[in-house]
Design an enzyme around this catalytic site. Structure first.
Site, PDB file in Angstrom:
ATOM      1  CG  HIS A 196      -0.460   0.012   2.582  1.00  0.00           C
ATOM      2  ND1 HIS A 196      -0.258  -1.132   3.042  1.00  0.00           N
ATOM      3  CD2 HIS A 196      -0.306   0.987   3.335  1.00  0.00           C
ATOM      4  CE1 HIS A 196       0.472  -0.836   4.351  1.00  0.00           C
ATOM      5  NE2 HIS A 196       0.489   0.536   4.642  1.00  0.00           N
ATOM      6  CG  ASP A 204       0.071  -4.279   2.120  1.00  0.00           C
ATOM      7  OD1 ASP A 204       0.729  -3.683   1.266  1.00  0.00           O
ATOM      8  OD2 ASP A 204      -0.210  -3.970   3.234  1.00  0.00           O
ATOM      9  N   GLY A 216       2.984   4.686  10.069  1.00  0.00           N
ATOM     10  CA  GLY A 216       4.323   4.999   9.699  1.00  0.00           C
ATOM     11  C   GLY A 216       5.170   3.772   9.882  1.00  0.00           C
ATOM     12  CB  SER A 229       3.032   0.945   6.339  1.00  0.00           C
ATOM     13  OG  SER A 229       1.624   0.743   6.746  1.00  0.00           O
ATOM     14  CB  SER A 258      -0.035  -5.396   6.074  1.00  0.00           C
ATOM     15  OG  SER A 258      -1.182  -5.415   5.498  1.00  0.00           O
TER      16      SER A 258
END
Length: 499
Positions: free
Chosen positions: A214, A244, A331, A333, A349
Site C-alpha cells: 500500500h 501487501d 508510519g 507500514s 501491513s
C-alpha cells in the site's frame, strides 16, 4: 561512481523489553536441535525448523493433517490430526512431532473460511485458522456494528458449533501508512511516510528493498528525507489482493544495500535468510514510528478486510497475511518482522491497535514477496547467498496453497488469478491518513470502546468514538490517543549514508 550506503535504520529508540530479549543474542549462535534417540519422542527444535518439520509431517499424514503450531515454551512442533491410519500417526511421532487428535479437518476449516468470504466480507473484519484451538478465529473491529455485526455473527453461527469463534478488537483495522519521517514520498496533498523492510537484490541484479504494497501504490518515488530528492523508485506493488508488498529499486545502481536490520542504539541484526512464519514462534518488529517490539505469531494465511480508502462503500481485502500480537502504529507500514536468529519473516501491513493498548497486526510474508518479485535477500555481492532457498522458500507453503495449518488457499481465489487472492480493491483504510489522504497531518483519537472476548460469539455492538488517523505532522510528531499516551515519530531515516 558515486555510492550511497543504504541501511535499514528505522525507529530511533527501541522498546526496552524487546531489546532486552533480542540484542544480547542478536548474532549469537543457536544450540543445535536436540532429539531423543527413543522412537516417537518429540524433538526440541528452533522455530525456523518447525516449518520444515511441519511440511515433512504433512506429507506423512496426508488428509489426516489438520494444521500445526510451535510450542514456544517446550520448543516442540505440535501437529493436529483427525482420524487416520494409526501407522502414519506413529510415523509422524517418529519424525519428531507432538501429535494431538482434533475434531476439525483442514478441508472443513478451509470450507468455513470460504463461507466467511462469501457471506461476511465486511470492512473491519479478519479471519485466520488458529491451530491451537482448531478453529477459525474471526476478529471484528469497533466499526463493525448494527446489521453488519448481526450478519457476521449469523454467518459464524451457521458454520456450526466448534468451527469458529468471534472476538472484538477495540481498535480499527487500517494500513499503517502515515505522514512524517522515515522513507518519504511527496504526493499531492503532502507527504507519505512508511518504513523500509529488507534490502534485497532485484532479479536484474540491481539493489532494491521491500516495503508494504500500500506504500508502493500510494507513491512511486521515495527519499530518505521529507524534502529530499528521490533515491528509489517503485518497480512492483501488490495491494490489495494476494498480499501487501512492493519492490522498490534504488536509482543509483552502485548503492550498497546491506542485509541487516538496524534495531537502534548502534545495534544491528544480520539477516541471513527468509523464513516462513510458524504459529507460536517469537518475532520482532522494527518500524520508523515505534521502534523495536516483540510478540508471537497467532495465525497464518489471514484474510483482512480493510475499509477502502478510495470507495466509502468498498472493501480492500488482502489475503495470505501473518497475524500477530505485536503492536504497530501509523508510519510502521513496510517495516521488518524478523526472528532472533536473523530470519526475515514479514513486512508490516496493518492492524487494529497501537503500542499503548496492543491489538492485532498483520504482516506480508517475505517468502511470498520474494517469490512474486523474483528478488533475493541481500546486496549484489551476496546474491548467491541461498538465492534458491530465499526466492522460493516456502513457495508451496506461503502462496495460495497454505502451509498445512494455513486455511484460506481454497477460500482465496480470485483477484486476477493470483494465488490465495480474495476480492480486493483500493488502497489504504477509510479512517486513516493513508493512500487517499497523505497530507502528513493525520490526527485523531483512538478511543475504542469495543468488547474483547477471546472466544464465542460476542454480544454488543462494540462501537467506539473516533479513529486512529495516523502519525502527526510531517516531522513525525504524531500521537495515538486511544490510551491517552502519545507516541512520537522518531527522526531516524530509513536510508542513510553519504555519496
Amino acid at each position: 561512481m558515486p555510492k550511497r550506503k543504504a541501511a535499514i535504520a528505522v525507529g530511533g529508540v527501541a522498546a526496552l523489553g524487546a531489546a532486552a530479549l533480542l540484542l544480547p543474542n542478536a548474532n549469537a549462535s543457536q544450540d543445535k536441535d536436540q532429539a531423543s534417540s527413543a522412537a516417537g519422542t518429540a524433538k526440541t527444535l528452533k522455530a525456523k525448523d518447525a516449518s520444515d518439520l511441519s511440511a515433512q509431517v504433512r506429507k506423512i499424514l496426508g488428509d489426516a493433517f489438520a494444521g500445526s503450531y510451535y510450542d514456544n515454551a517446550k520448543q516442540q512442533l505440535v501437529v493436529n490430526v483427525v482420524s487416520g491410519d494409526d501407522n502414519v500417526v506413529v510415523q509422524a511421532k517418529k519424525a519428531g512431532a507432538v501429535v494431538r487428535e482434533v475434531a476439525n479437518s483442514t478441508a472443513e476449516l478451509k470450507a468455513a473460511a470460504r463461507t466467511l468470504k462469501a457471506k461476511a466480507t465486511i470492512p473491519g473484519t479478519s479471519w485466520a485458522v488458529d491451530p491451537r484451538t482448531d478453529k477459525v478465529l474471526v476478529t471484528a473491529d469497533r466499526t463493525v456494528t448494527g446489521a453488519q455485526w448481526n450478519r457476521l455473527r449469523s454467518t459464524v453461527r451457521g458454520l456450526g458449533s466448534g468451527m469458529a469463534t468471534v472476538k472484538r478488537s477495540s481498535g480499527t483495522f487500517k494500513t499503517l501508512l502515515s505522514g512524517g519521517d522515515a522513507i518519504f514520498s511527496q504526493v499531492q496533498g503532502g507527504n507519505v511516510r512508511c518504513s523500509l523492510g529488507f534490502n534485497v537484490t532485484a532479479s536484474d541484479g540491481s539493489p532494491a528493498f521491500l516495503t508494504a504494497g500500500h506504500c508502493g501504490v500510494a507513491a512511486k518515488d521515495w527519499s530518505d528525507s521529507q524534502t529530499g530528492q528521490p533515491l528509489a523508485t517503485v518497480d512492483q506493488a501488490t495491494f490489495p489482493g494476494a498480499g501487501d508488498f512492493s519492490l522498490v529499486k534504488y536509482n543509483d545502481p552502485a548503492t550498497q544495500a546491506p542485509s541487516e536490520v538496524n534495531t537502534g542504539n548502534g545495534q544491528t541484526v544480520q539477516i541471513n535468510q527468509a523464513a516462513d512464519a510458524t504459529v507460536g514462534e517469537s518475532v520482532f518488529r522494527m518500524g520508523s514510528t515505534t521502534g523495536l517490539h516483540d510478540g508471537q505469531v497467532t495465525g497464518l494465511d489471514a484474510t483482512v478486510n480493510f475499509q477502502s480508502e478510495t470507495d466509502p462503500n468498498g472493501v480492500d481485502t488482502v489475503t495470505g497475511l501473518i497475524q500477530t500480537d505485536v503492536c504497530a502504529e501509523a508510519g510502521d507500514s513496510g517495516g521488518s518482522l524478523f526472528t532472533q536468529d536473523g530470519s526475515a519473516v514479514g513486512l508490516t501491513s496493518g492492524g487494529s491497535g497501537d503500542c499503548t493498548n496492543g491489538g492485532e497486526t498483520f504482516f506480508q510474508p517475505v517468502t511470498a514477496a520474494l517469490q512474486a518479485t523474483g528478488a533475493t535477500l541481500g546486496n549484489a555481492g551476496n546474491a548467491g547467498n541461498g538465492a534458491g532457498d530465499q526466492a522460493g522458500a516456502g513457495a508451496g507453503d506461503q502462496s495460495g496453497a497454505g502451509a498445512g495449518d494455513q486455511s484460506g488457499a481454497g477460500d482465496q481465489s480470485g483477484a486476477g488469478g493470483q494465488a490465495g487472492a480474495g476480492d480486493q480493491s483500493g488502497a489504504g483504510a477509510g479512517d486513516q491518513a493513508g493512500a487517499g489522504d497523505q497530507s502528513g497531518a493525520g490526527a485523531g483519537d483512538q478511543s475504542g470502546a469495543g468488547d474483547q472476548a477471546g472466544a464465542g460469539d460476542v454480544s454488543g455492538d462494540g462501537s467506539g468514538a473516533g479513529d486512529q488517523a495516523g502519525a502527526g505532522d510531517a516531522s513525525g510528531a504524531g500521537h495515538a490517543a486511544g490510551g491517552g499516551a502519545g507516541t512520537a515519530g522518531h527522526g531516524a531515516t530509513s536510508l542513510t549514508g553519504t555519496r
